[in-house]
Write a protein that holds these residues in place. Sequence first.
Motif, PDB file in Angstrom:
ATOM      1  N   ILE A   1     -49.930  21.185  -2.793  1.00 27.60           N
ATOM      2  CA  ILE A   1     -50.497  21.042  -1.450  1.00 27.60           C
ATOM      3  C   ILE A   1     -51.947  20.567  -1.532  1.00 27.60           C
ATOM      4  O   ILE A   1     -52.365  19.629  -0.840  1.00 27.60           O
ATOM      5  CB  ILE A   1     -50.416  22.389  -0.684  1.00 27.60           C
ATOM      6  CG1 ILE A   1     -48.954  22.687  -0.344  1.00 27.60           C
ATOM      7  CG2 ILE A   1     -51.257  22.353   0.586  1.00 27.60           C
ATOM      8  CD1 ILE A   1     -48.738  24.070   0.252  1.00 27.60           C
ATOM      9  N   GLU A   2     -52.689  21.205  -2.413  1.00 25.20           N
ATOM     10  CA  GLU A   2     -54.098  20.841  -2.580  1.00 25.20           C
ATOM     11  C   GLU A   2     -54.251  19.358  -2.949  1.00 25.20           C
ATOM     12  O   GLU A   2     -55.091  18.644  -2.412  1.00 25.20           O
ATOM     13  CB  GLU A   2     -54.679  21.696  -3.711  1.00 25.20           C
ATOM     14  CG  GLU A   2     -56.139  22.006  -3.583  1.00 25.20           C
ATOM     15  CD  GLU A   2     -56.486  23.061  -4.632  1.00 25.20           C
ATOM     16  OE1 GLU A   2     -57.074  22.653  -5.654  1.00 25.20           O
ATOM     17  OE2 GLU A   2     -56.119  24.244  -4.453  1.00 25.20           O
TER      18      GLU A   2
ATOM     19  N   ASP B   1     -53.840  11.854  10.084  1.00 24.49           N
ATOM     20  CA  ASP B   1     -53.664  11.983   8.633  1.00 24.49           C
ATOM     21  C   ASP B   1     -52.325  12.616   8.261  1.00 24.49           C
ATOM     22  O   ASP B   1     -51.862  12.460   7.136  1.00 24.49           O
ATOM     23  CB  ASP B   1     -54.804  12.810   8.020  1.00 24.49           C
ATOM     24  CG  ASP B   1     -56.013  11.945   7.689  1.00 24.49           C
ATOM     25  OD1 ASP B   1     -55.878  10.707   7.773  1.00 24.49           O
ATOM     26  OD2 ASP B   1     -57.076  12.503   7.346  1.00 24.49           O
ATOM     27  N   GLY B   2     -51.711  13.355   9.201  1.00 28.18           N
ATOM     28  CA  GLY B   2     -50.358  13.865   8.939  1.00 28.18           C
ATOM     29  C   GLY B   2     -50.304  15.369   8.743  1.00 28.18           C
ATOM     30  O   GLY B   2     -51.270  16.090   9.022  1.00 28.18           O
ATOM     31  N   LYS B   3     -49.153  15.837   8.285  1.00 27.33           N
ATOM     32  CA  LYS B   3     -48.924  17.281   8.131  1.00 27.33           C
ATOM     33  C   LYS B   3     -48.109  17.550   6.876  1.00 27.33           C
ATOM     34  O   LYS B   3     -47.446  16.657   6.345  1.00 27.33           O
ATOM     35  CB  LYS B   3     -48.144  17.798   9.345  1.00 27.33           C
ATOM     36  CG  LYS B   3     -48.993  17.909  10.612  1.00 27.33           C
ATOM     37  CD  LYS B   3     -48.375  18.880  11.590  1.00 27.33           C
ATOM     38  CE  LYS B   3     -49.323  19.114  12.760  1.00 27.33           C
ATOM     39  NZ  LYS B   3     -49.736  17.869  13.425  1.00 27.33           N
ATOM     40  N   ILE B   4     -48.167  18.829   6.440  1.00 25.92           N
ATOM     41  CA  ILE B   4     -47.349  19.256   5.298  1.00 25.92           C
ATOM     42  C   ILE B   4     -46.531  20.475   5.726  1.00 25.92           C
ATOM     43  O   ILE B   4     -47.051  21.387   6.370  1.00 25.92           O
ATOM     44  CB  ILE B   4     -48.233  19.629   4.092  1.00 25.92           C
ATOM     45  CG1 ILE B   4     -49.022  18.393   3.632  1.00 25.92           C
ATOM     46  CG2 ILE B   4     -47.381  20.177   2.940  1.00 25.92           C
ATOM     47  CD1 ILE B   4     -50.054  18.692   2.568  1.00 25.92           C
ATOM     48  N   PHE B   5     -45.253  20.457   5.419  1.00 24.11           N
ATOM     49  CA  PHE B   5     -44.378  21.601   5.711  1.00 24.11           C
ATOM     50  C   PHE B   5     -43.802  22.131   4.401  1.00 24.11           C
ATOM     51  O   PHE B   5     -43.402  21.357   3.540  1.00 24.11           O
ATOM     52  CB  PHE B   5     -43.217  21.180   6.617  1.00 24.11           C
ATOM     53  CG  PHE B   5     -43.655  20.466   7.871  1.00 24.11           C
ATOM     54  CD1 PHE B   5     -44.254  21.177   8.902  1.00 24.11           C
ATOM     55  CD2 PHE B   5     -43.484  19.102   8.014  1.00 24.11           C
ATOM     56  CE1 PHE B   5     -44.659  20.527  10.066  1.00 24.11           C
ATOM     57  CE2 PHE B   5     -43.892  18.447   9.155  1.00 24.11           C
ATOM     58  CZ  PHE B   5     -44.483  19.161  10.191  1.00 24.11           C
ATOM     59  N   VAL B   6     -43.759  23.450   4.288  1.00 28.20           N
ATOM     60  CA  VAL B   6     -43.207  24.071   3.080  1.00 28.20           C
ATOM     61  C   VAL B   6     -42.036  24.959   3.490  1.00 28.20           C
ATOM     62  O   VAL B   6     -42.135  25.718   4.452  1.00 28.20           O
ATOM     63  CB  VAL B   6     -44.271  24.915   2.360  1.00 28.20           C
ATOM     64  CG1 VAL B   6     -43.700  25.507   1.065  1.00 28.20           C
ATOM     65  CG2 VAL B   6     -45.500  24.077   2.072  1.00 28.20           C
TER      66      VAL B   6
ATOM     67  N   ILE C   1     -46.001  14.439   5.676  1.00 30.48           N
ATOM     68  CA  ILE C   1     -45.989  13.215   6.489  1.00 30.48           C
ATOM     69  C   ILE C   1     -47.392  12.636   6.425  1.00 30.48           C
ATOM     70  O   ILE C   1     -48.373  13.294   6.774  1.00 30.48           O
ATOM     71  CB  ILE C   1     -45.564  13.543   7.924  1.00 30.48           C
ATOM     72  CG1 ILE C   1     -44.124  14.056   7.854  1.00 30.48           C
ATOM     73  CG2 ILE C   1     -45.687  12.319   8.814  1.00 30.48           C
ATOM     74  CD1 ILE C   1     -43.553  14.513   9.145  1.00 30.48           C
ATOM     75  N   ILE C   2     -47.487  11.427   5.918  1.00 28.42           N
ATOM     76  CA  ILE C   2     -48.806  10.853   5.612  1.00 28.42           C
ATOM     77  C   ILE C   2     -48.914   9.437   6.177  1.00 28.42           C
ATOM     78  O   ILE C   2     -47.928   8.835   6.586  1.00 28.42           O
ATOM     79  CB  ILE C   2     -49.060  10.808   4.086  1.00 28.42           C
ATOM     80  CG1 ILE C   2     -48.019   9.897   3.405  1.00 28.42           C
ATOM     81  CG2 ILE C   2     -49.021  12.214   3.494  1.00 28.42           C
ATOM     82  CD1 ILE C   2     -48.374   9.534   1.977  1.00 28.42           C
TER      83      ILE C   2
ATOM     84  N   ALA D   1     -54.476  12.403   0.531  1.00 28.29           N
ATOM     85  CA  ALA D   1     -54.002  11.731   1.744  1.00 28.29           C
ATOM     86  C   ALA D   1     -55.015  11.794   2.877  1.00 28.29           C
ATOM     87  O   ALA D   1     -54.832  11.163   3.911  1.00 28.29           O
ATOM     88  CB  ALA D   1     -52.687  12.346   2.216  1.00 28.29           C
ATOM     89  N   ARG D   2     -56.081  12.519   2.704  1.00 29.95           N
ATOM     90  CA  ARG D   2     -57.017  12.731   3.808  1.00 29.95           C
ATOM     91  C   ARG D   2     -57.949  11.535   3.989  1.00 29.95           C
ATOM     92  O   ARG D   2     -58.505  11.014   3.034  1.00 29.95           O
ATOM     93  CB  ARG D   2     -57.841  13.985   3.556  1.00 29.95           C
ATOM     94  CG  ARG D   2     -58.898  14.230   4.643  1.00 29.95           C
ATOM     95  CD  ARG D   2     -59.762  15.431   4.334  1.00 29.95           C
ATOM     96  NE  ARG D   2     -59.069  16.668   4.636  1.00 29.95           N
ATOM     97  CZ  ARG D   2     -59.424  17.845   4.116  1.00 29.95           C
ATOM     98  NH1 ARG D   2     -60.430  17.934   3.256  1.00 29.95           N
ATOM     99  NH2 ARG D   2     -58.762  18.931   4.450  1.00 29.95           N
ATOM    100  N   THR D   3     -58.100  11.105   5.228  1.00 27.96           N
ATOM    101  CA  THR D   3     -59.135  10.123   5.549  1.00 27.96           C
ATOM    102  C   THR D   3     -60.182  10.764   6.436  1.00 27.96           C
ATOM    103  O   THR D   3     -61.262  10.213   6.624  1.00 27.96           O
ATOM    104  CB  THR D   3     -58.551   8.916   6.320  1.00 27.96           C
ATOM    105  OG1 THR D   3     -58.095   9.372   7.602  1.00 27.96           O
ATOM    106  CG2 THR D   3     -57.395   8.269   5.577  1.00 27.96           C
ATOM    107  N   GLY D   4     -59.842  11.917   7.034  1.00 22.77           N
ATOM    108  CA  GLY D   4     -60.759  12.579   7.946  1.00 22.77           C
ATOM    109  C   GLY D   4     -60.590  12.108   9.384  1.00 22.77           C
ATOM    110  O   GLY D   4     -61.168  12.684  10.305  1.00 22.77           O
TER     111      GLY D   4
END
Lengths: 113, 434
Positions: free
Chosen positions: A75-76, A89-94, A8-9, A82-85
Amino acid sequence: MMKKIEAIIKPFKLDDVKEALENLEIFGMTITEVKGFGQQKGHTELYRGAEYQVDFVPKIKIEIIVESEKVESVIESIVSSARTGKIGDGKIFVSSVEETIRIRTGEKGIAAI
Amino acid sequence: MINRLNYKLIYAISIIFVIVPPLFAETGVNSADTSWMMISTALVLLMIPGLALFYGGMARSENVLSVIMLSFSSMGIMSLQWYLIGYSLSWGSGFNSSIIGGFEYLFLNGVDATPNGTIPHVLFMMFQGMFAIITPALIGGAVIERIKFSSWVLFVFLWGTLVYSPLCHMVWHPDGFLLNRGGLDFAGGTVVHISSGISALVLSIYIGKRASYGKIPMPPHNLVITLIGTALLWFGWFGFNAGSALTSGGLASNALAVTHLSASAGLFSWVAAEWWLLKKPSILGAASGAVAGLVAITPAAGFVTPSASIVIGLLGGVVCFFGVRIKVKFGFDDSLDVFGIHGIGGILGAVLTGLFATTLINEAGSNGLFHDFSGGWHLLYEQVFAVGLTVIYAGVVTLILAFAIEKTLGLRVSKEMEDEGLDFPLHGEKAYHL
């Protein structure tokens, strides 16, 4: 083994993420316009001086299915693109995926990704 | 007895269907005036769908069609009302009354191509009819997303008959008592904007807030639609104000100029105020300011100079910017700020007419306080009197109508319908399929 990566970005980061994933030779993805909130909470909007607290802010959800070995590199690459700091910025689910089938040919498993 | 009744019935039918209006214009009809008034009539008509879009964009997405329908349905209700009874009560003189017209023009009997001023009577009737359609439609913005449609239809018909017609007669008819006292209302400050604005205030308080008002956010769902509506309103207002000259010459041209300048000044001052106080210049603010400027200039359009119109517009924008906050303070749900903009802007415009009116623009008008700094207080007094009378009359009759409809049809939809949004339960349609 296959994994599903849901990221989610921020909406304006979509093109950067797509480009980064293409560099990893990931050429398929599904995206959805979603709304939600996390630590960022919502924001306020002002109409004729009346303030509205909008809790759900627009985000993009990306779904990708990959073979397990690629998960770390994907992921990396999403994190770095997607990072702005800033907060939001959102999350990642695996998660694990049991099966993939290509509808046109009936191929199954990794060959169908 | 039966014979007499039959005779009356046949006579009535013959009046409706058999009498053919003269087809040829009589002498006294001026072609240029007639052309401009035909265009003006069409311009004012376009304001009604314009209003529907202006309001519709500010509604929530599950209610947009029901909000559009509140305004648009007035075309179907008030046009027929105007034909049946409205025109006659507004513009007849059969009762020799300074308050209400008469029955001589029922079914538009005798409203034909003979001159009324310099235009055909039938055209005058049509132009005035557009005002009767849009005025009750304005009220709808105060009670969106909760009023029953059947009750709204009845309300529009009764309000058009019991509020609009008497006010129109009192303010504009040559026998009207406000006109003869010396009050000035060029295009409908009292008749249109104050009457609808006050009625919106009363009806929105009587019907109550939307069930989830203040509990969940209710932001406008599409301000692009609202801006299209604003553009149509501004465009149509040239017909509304400059058409109210009823001729096509210098008076209409001045009215057109001051209308435009006031709208622009209203846009400017509302946006400036919110930019300064709320930090951001908004498109809804620009649209609202333009409408506020248009409302404020409406009573003054035929009596003031371009410079005065800019002052009127600047004040209109900034006063209405604060005016729309009154509901927050007192906690009523005038949903789309009909009172905040039309009520307050209309009162402001009517009072400012008493300051800025000058016979240099219109010999048939009179001089306000600021005319050569020697105009005197008389006009201002009459303006305030007309405002007060309009506020009381429109407010009281609206209260009675709201009470009567509440006791018969009921005013509100069910809570379940309100939660779902009115488009589907009331109209069986949805605006958006996603």
